[in-house]
Structure formats: structure tokens, C-alpha cells
Design an enzyme around this catalytic site. Sequence first.
Site, PDB file in Angstrom:
ATOM      1  N   LYS A  13       3.652   5.726 -10.651  1.00 18.29           N
ATOM      2  CA  LYS A  13       3.927   7.158 -10.483  1.00 18.29           C
ATOM      3  C   LYS A  13       5.028   7.403  -9.454  1.00 18.29           C
ATOM      4  O   LYS A  13       5.932   8.183  -9.677  1.00 18.29           O
ATOM      5  CB  LYS A  13       2.676   7.912 -10.020  1.00 18.29           C
ATOM      6  CG  LYS A  13       1.561   7.988 -11.008  1.00 18.29           C
ATOM      7  CD  LYS A  13       0.447   8.897 -10.525  1.00 18.29           C
ATOM      8  CE  LYS A  13      -0.182   8.486  -9.203  1.00 18.29           C
ATOM      9  NZ  LYS A  13      -0.888   7.188  -9.225  1.00 18.29           N
ATOM     10  N   ARG A  88      -5.664  15.337  -7.559  1.00 21.51           N
ATOM     11  CA  ARG A  88      -6.451  14.112  -7.745  1.00 21.51           C
ATOM     12  C   ARG A  88      -7.839  14.433  -8.292  1.00 21.51           C
ATOM     13  O   ARG A  88      -8.597  13.529  -8.582  1.00 21.51           O
ATOM     14  CB  ARG A  88      -6.677  13.417  -6.395  1.00 21.51           C
ATOM     15  CG  ARG A  88      -5.580  12.518  -5.854  1.00 21.51           C
ATOM     16  CD  ARG A  88      -5.420  11.243  -6.626  1.00 21.51           C
ATOM     17  NE  ARG A  88      -5.320  10.028  -5.850  1.00 21.51           N
ATOM     18  CZ  ARG A  88      -4.247   9.605  -5.204  1.00 21.51           C
ATOM     19  NH1 ARG A  88      -3.156  10.305  -5.157  1.00 21.51           N
ATOM     20  NH2 ARG A  88      -4.266   8.435  -4.574  1.00 21.51           N
ATOM     21  N   ARG A 127       2.420  -5.756  -4.415  1.00 26.13           N
ATOM     22  CA  ARG A 127       3.363  -4.689  -4.087  1.00 26.13           C
ATOM     23  C   ARG A 127       3.723  -4.711  -2.597  1.00 26.13           C
ATOM     24  O   ARG A 127       2.862  -4.835  -1.750  1.00 26.13           O
ATOM     25  CB  ARG A 127       2.710  -3.350  -4.447  1.00 26.13           C
ATOM     26  CG  ARG A 127       3.537  -2.152  -4.058  1.00 26.13           C
ATOM     27  CD  ARG A 127       3.104  -0.935  -4.814  1.00 26.13           C
ATOM     28  NE  ARG A 127       1.873  -0.345  -4.270  1.00 26.13           N
ATOM     29  CZ  ARG A 127       1.399   0.828  -4.668  1.00 26.13           C
ATOM     30  NH1 ARG A 127       2.018   1.520  -5.596  1.00 26.13           N
ATOM     31  NH2 ARG A 127       0.283   1.306  -4.145  1.00 26.13           N
ATOM     32  N   ARG A 160       0.831  -2.273   1.874  1.00 30.38           N
ATOM     33  CA  ARG A 160      -0.089  -1.198   2.255  1.00 30.38           C
ATOM     34  C   ARG A 160      -1.483  -1.763   2.497  1.00 30.38           C
ATOM     35  O   ARG A 160      -1.960  -2.587   1.714  1.00 30.38           O
ATOM     36  CB  ARG A 160      -0.155  -0.156   1.131  1.00 30.38           C
ATOM     37  CG  ARG A 160       0.919   0.890   1.261  1.00 30.38           C
ATOM     38  CD  ARG A 160       0.963   1.813   0.089  1.00 30.38           C
ATOM     39  NE  ARG A 160      -0.334   2.345  -0.312  1.00 30.38           N
ATOM     40  CZ  ARG A 160      -0.479   3.280  -1.262  1.00 30.38           C
ATOM     41  NH1 ARG A 160       0.580   3.774  -1.860  1.00 30.38           N
ATOM     42  NH2 ARG A 160      -1.672   3.718  -1.587  1.00 30.38           N
ATOM     43  N   ARG A 171     -10.061   1.964  -5.337  1.00 29.71           N
ATOM     44  CA  ARG A 171      -9.187   3.094  -5.683  1.00 29.71           C
ATOM     45  C   ARG A 171      -9.181   3.342  -7.191  1.00 29.71           C
ATOM     46  O   ARG A 171      -9.138   4.480  -7.630  1.00 29.71           O
ATOM     47  CB  ARG A 171      -7.769   2.847  -5.149  1.00 29.71           C
ATOM     48  CG  ARG A 171      -7.706   3.019  -3.627  1.00 29.71           C
ATOM     49  CD  ARG A 171      -6.489   2.368  -3.035  1.00 29.71           C
ATOM     50  NE  ARG A 171      -5.260   2.940  -3.533  1.00 29.71           N
ATOM     51  CZ  ARG A 171      -4.125   2.248  -3.708  1.00 29.71           C
ATOM     52  NH1 ARG A 171      -4.085   0.964  -3.427  1.00 29.71           N
ATOM     53  NH2 ARG A 171      -3.061   2.845  -4.140  1.00 29.71           N
TER      54      ARG A 171
HETATM   55  P1  AMP Z   1      -1.358   7.109  -2.998  1.00 29.96           P
HETATM   56  O1  AMP Z   1      -0.193   6.800  -2.135  1.00 29.96           O
HETATM   57  O2  AMP Z   1      -1.109   8.278  -3.928  1.00 29.96           O
HETATM   58  O3  AMP Z   1      -1.895   5.898  -3.723  1.00 29.96           O
HETATM   59  O4  AMP Z   1      -2.540   7.609  -2.030  1.00 29.96           O
HETATM   60  C1  AMP Z   1      -3.050   6.769  -1.028  1.00 29.96           C
HETATM   61  C2  AMP Z   1      -4.333   7.385  -0.469  1.00 29.96           C
HETATM   62  O5  AMP Z   1      -4.026   8.669   0.102  1.00 29.96           O
HETATM   63  C3  AMP Z   1      -5.423   7.659  -1.488  1.00 29.96           C
HETATM   64  O6  AMP Z   1      -6.208   6.508  -1.753  1.00 29.96           O
HETATM   65  C4  AMP Z   1      -6.208   8.765  -0.790  1.00 29.96           C
HETATM   66  O7  AMP Z   1      -7.014   8.231   0.251  1.00 29.96           O
HETATM   67  C5  AMP Z   1      -5.112   9.589  -0.128  1.00 29.96           C
HETATM   68  N1  AMP Z   1      -4.614  10.658  -1.012  1.00 29.96           N
HETATM   69  C6  AMP Z   1      -3.372  10.784  -1.563  1.00 29.96           C
HETATM   70  N2  AMP Z   1      -3.290  11.893  -2.290  1.00 29.96           N
HETATM   71  C7  AMP Z   1      -4.493  12.505  -2.227  1.00 29.96           C
HETATM   72  C8  AMP Z   1      -5.040  13.711  -2.778  1.00 29.96           C
HETATM   73  N3  AMP Z   1      -4.331  14.475  -3.594  1.00 29.96           N
HETATM   74  N4  AMP Z   1      -6.318  14.017  -2.468  1.00 29.96           N
HETATM   75  C9  AMP Z   1      -7.059  13.242  -1.675  1.00 29.96           C
HETATM   76  N5  AMP Z   1      -6.612  12.086  -1.126  1.00 29.96           N
HETATM   77  C10 AMP Z   1      -5.348  11.720  -1.388  1.00 29.96           C
END
Ligand code: AMP
Length: 220
Positions: A13, A88, A127, A160, A171
Site C-alpha cells: 500500500k 482500518r 523489508r 520496523r 498484524r
Molecule cells: P502501518 O504502517 O500502516 O503498517 O501501521 C503500523 C501500525 O500503526 C499498525 O500496526 C497500528 O498499530 C498503527 N496504525 C496505523 N494506522 C492505524 C489506524 N488507522 N488505526 C489504528 N492504528 C493504526
Amino acid sequence: MYIVFLGAPGAGKGTQAATVAQELKLVHIASGDLFRQAIEQGTELGLRAKSYMERGILVPDSISIGMVLGRISAPDCEGGVILDGFPRNLKQAEALDEILAKQAKTIDRAVYILVSERELLMRLSRRWICRNCQTPYHTINSPPKVWGKCDRCGGELYQRPDDTVDKAKKRLEVYLNETAPLIDYYAGAGKLLEVDGEGSIDEVSWRIITALGKGEFIAR
Ligand code: AMP
């Protein structure tokens, strides 16, 4: 134009949203990046989000919704936005629809990037990301020219903390339970475009841009 990118963690994404946003001259908003920036800057928001992110679970809506909706309401977003990582869950999707409706706007399209679970786990555990510009690398499919350094800006690459196999599995589970229902939500609204996310980065970008141009929506 307001576009939401959907897909499991590791579906690409972030990479695709950045490319397509540049192509269509839209602002790219990645909720995960907003949280990581807040953590790095040591802000109150970052402190509140950190423990959830470390566990691979969603940051509570009471924190996430305000953060992203605040960002969308900024003047630079007037011309349109690609949202990556938000919404989400259904509550976030409804809050997003509500705030856009108040501004006489709507989500125009939801792009769903589909990748098999096996491929997702392999991508996540290999990654590496630039600490400075967030460009992602993959140790096998797209390694940097110089190990540990970003090709684009020379920034330091890091893995990460939530990209370990265990956290990535968590996740994925959270994604299936909480985020995947959004696929039906946007399909029901006649806005869903499903795109095969396997193949090279350029191939997938081309598929997305073509799908957005054709607008062949999937109804479920
Ligand atoms: P991402 O970088 O999108 O994979 O997000 C990493 C982490 O950030 C996720 O596992 C959540 O803990 C938090 N996170 C990101 N976006 C959201 C969202 N829209 N709602 C809740 N938690 C989020």
C-alpha cells in the site's frame, strides 16, 4: 479525488500509494507514518500510540481518528488525497465519510491490493525502510545499491520493530478481523477496485492507474 488504499500489511500500500499520489498529483497520507513520526519526535500522541504499535494491534480510534481527520482537513489536501492505512475499521470509515460529507466531498474509490498470505509474510520479514524518506527495500526483490543506505536520499535503512515474523502474523490477524470487512463496505458503495498486488512494483502501479482510469468497480 479522494482514494482509500486497502490491503493487508505487506501488500504494498505504502509504495503504491506514494507512486500513484505522485502520478495523480494527490497528497499521500499514511497513518502509520504519522504515528512513527510522532514517536520519533517524542510527542504526546507518539507516546500514546507506541505500545499499541509495538504489539501489532490498532491504536484506539479515539487517537487515530482525530489524528488522520485533522490531517485531511489541512489546506494542502483540498485537491484530493490518497489514504494509506486509514480507515482500518468500520468506525474509522464512517467517521471519514462523515467529515468528508460535511465538506461536500466523498471517497471516490477504494483500491484493494490483493496479495497471498505466504507472499505477505515473506515480504514483511525481509523489508527494510529508510528512516529519512520511508522508501521501502526488500533484501531479495529490491535491495539497495549500498547495503544499509537509501538509494534515494542516502538515509539509514532500518527494520520496523513490528516486521518480525511473530508481529507480522499478529498484524495479519488484526487485519483479517478488523480491516478486511471494509472491502465489503466499499464494494457495497460501488467504489471498490480490486488489483492483483503480486509482480514488480511498476507492474502493480500500472494496474492500479489503469483500474482507476477505467473505473471497473467490483460489487459484492
Ligand atoms: P502501518 O504502517 O500502516 O503498517 O501501521 C503500523 C501500525 O500503526 C499498525 O500496526 C497500528 O498499530 C498503527 N496504525 C496505523 N494506522 C492505524 C489506524 N488507522 N488505526 C489504528 N492504528 C493504526
